[in-house]
Design a protein around this motif. Sequence first.
Motif, PDB file in Angstrom:
ATOM      1  N   THR A 175     -65.573  68.297 107.211  1.00 54.00           N
ATOM      2  CA  THR A 175     -64.680  69.324 106.674  1.00 54.00           C
ATOM      3  C   THR A 175     -63.314  69.222 107.343  1.00 54.00           C
ATOM      4  OG1 THR A 175     -65.447  70.957 108.289  1.00 54.00           O
ATOM      5  CG2 THR A 175     -66.570  70.903 106.146  1.00 54.00           C
ATOM      6  N   LEU A 176     -63.203  68.336 108.346  1.00 54.04           N
ATOM      7  CA  LEU A 176     -61.953  68.108 109.070  1.00 54.04           C
ATOM      8  C   LEU A 176     -61.965  66.703 109.645  1.00 54.04           C
ATOM      9  CD1 LEU A 176     -59.316  69.293 110.437  1.00 54.04           C
ATOM     10  CD2 LEU A 176     -60.782  69.804 112.392  1.00 54.04           C
ATOM     11  N   MET A 177     -60.837  66.004 109.543  1.00 52.84           N
ATOM     12  CA  MET A 177     -60.703  64.682 110.161  1.00 52.84           C
ATOM     13  C   MET A 177     -59.626  64.734 111.228  1.00 52.84           C
ATOM     14  SD  MET A 177     -60.892  61.860 107.110  1.00 52.84           S
ATOM     15  CE  MET A 177     -60.660  60.499 108.219  1.00 52.84           C
ATOM     16  N   ILE A 178     -59.898  64.088 112.351  1.00 47.17           N
ATOM     17  CA  ILE A 178     -58.900  63.900 113.392  1.00 47.17           C
ATOM     18  C   ILE A 178     -58.624  62.408 113.426  1.00 47.17           C
ATOM     19  CG2 ILE A 178     -58.375  64.080 115.848  1.00 47.17           C
ATOM     20  CD1 ILE A 178     -60.310  66.470 115.939  1.00 47.17           C
ATOM     21  N   VAL A 179     -57.384  62.018 113.138  1.00 48.37           N
ATOM     22  CA  VAL A 179     -57.025  60.604 113.013  1.00 48.37           C
ATOM     23  C   VAL A 179     -55.962  60.254 114.049  1.00 48.37           C
ATOM     24  CG1 VAL A 179     -56.104  58.830 111.471  1.00 48.37           C
ATOM     25  CG2 VAL A 179     -57.534  60.665 110.542  1.00 48.37           C
ATOM     26  N   HIS A 180     -56.234  59.235 114.855  1.00 47.72           N
ATOM     27  CA  HIS A 180     -55.277  58.734 115.839  1.00 47.72           C
ATOM     28  C   HIS A 180     -54.568  57.532 115.222  1.00 47.72           C
ATOM     29  CE1 HIS A 180     -54.400  56.905 120.022  1.00 47.72           C
ATOM     30  NE2 HIS A 180     -53.375  57.578 119.558  1.00 47.72           N
ATOM     31  N   ALA A 181     -53.400  57.778 114.632  1.00 47.63           N
ATOM     32  CA  ALA A 181     -52.628  56.719 113.976  1.00 47.63           C
ATOM     33  C   ALA A 181     -51.183  57.163 113.863  1.00 47.63           C
ATOM     34  CB  ALA A 181     -53.192  56.425 112.586  1.00 47.63           C
ATOM     35  N   GLU A 182     -50.312  56.205 113.764  1.00 47.50           N
ATOM     36  CA  GLU A 182     -48.887  56.508 113.610  1.00 47.50           C
ATOM     37  C   GLU A 182     -48.533  56.665 112.133  1.00 47.50           C
ATOM     38  OE1 GLU A 182     -47.038  57.252 116.209  1.00 47.50           O
ATOM     39  OE2 GLU A 182     -48.783  56.799 117.437  1.00 47.50           O
ATOM     40  N   VAL A 183     -47.576  57.521 111.867  1.00 52.83           N
ATOM     41  CA  VAL A 183     -47.083  57.711 110.504  1.00 52.83           C
ATOM     42  C   VAL A 183     -46.545  56.372 109.998  1.00 52.83           C
ATOM     43  CG1 VAL A 183     -45.328  58.879 109.116  1.00 52.83           C
ATOM     44  CG2 VAL A 183     -46.530  60.128 110.918  1.00 52.83           C
ATOM     45  N   GLY A 184     -46.903  56.003 108.801  1.00 49.64           N
ATOM     46  CA  GLY A 184     -46.430  54.754 108.214  1.00 49.64           C
ATOM     47  C   GLY A 184     -47.253  53.535 108.600  1.00 49.64           C
ATOM     48  N   SER A 185     -48.284  53.713 109.431  1.00 47.16           N
ATOM     49  CA  SER A 185     -49.085  52.567 109.872  1.00 47.16           C
ATOM     50  C   SER A 185     -50.095  52.151 108.801  1.00 47.16           C
ATOM     51  CB  SER A 185     -49.822  52.901 111.166  1.00 47.16           C
ATOM     52  OG  SER A 185     -50.842  53.851 110.918  1.00 47.16           O
ATOM     53  N   ALA A 186     -50.522  50.901 108.889  1.00 34.87           N
ATOM     54  CA  ALA A 186     -51.554  50.396 107.978  1.00 34.87           C
ATOM     55  C   ALA A 186     -52.862  51.167 108.182  1.00 34.87           C
ATOM     56  CB  ALA A 186     -51.767  48.904 108.208  1.00 34.87           C
ATOM     57  N   ASP A 187     -53.129  51.568 109.425  1.00 34.24           N
ATOM     58  CA  ASP A 187     -54.351  52.332 109.702  1.00 34.24           C
ATOM     59  C   ASP A 187     -54.354  53.663 108.961  1.00 34.24           C
ATOM     60  OD1 ASP A 187     -55.416  50.374 111.370  1.00 34.24           O
ATOM     61  OD2 ASP A 187     -54.555  51.269 113.186  1.00 34.24           O
TER      62      ASP A 187
END
Length: 96
Positions: free
Chosen positions: A54-66
């Motif tokens: 119901t919630l995702m925590i994502v460690h990634a930079e804005v604009g990244s392929a990830d």
Amino acid sequence: MVSPIREVRILVVDQNDIEAQKIGMALDQSGYPLGWCGFAPQQLKTLLAEHRPTLMIVHAEVGSADLRAVLSALHETHNSALPVVLLCKGMSDDVF
């Protein structure tokens, strides 16, 4: 009529599976069901289907392929409305 409280289920996504697991273990004390994975598209899609977060925590930079891979997986699995918390550097110079 009062609606029932929806169970919070968290999915942590990080390029490094060990780092994702560390974040997950820190949240584990909260008692929320959680899962963690890297950015591998098939692994991510599988966890979205099986864990039903119901919630995702994502460690990634804005604009990244990830981040693009995560957003694509959300779209392909019909989870586009899933709230995403983005852990990244300051975004003052980036466009989301």
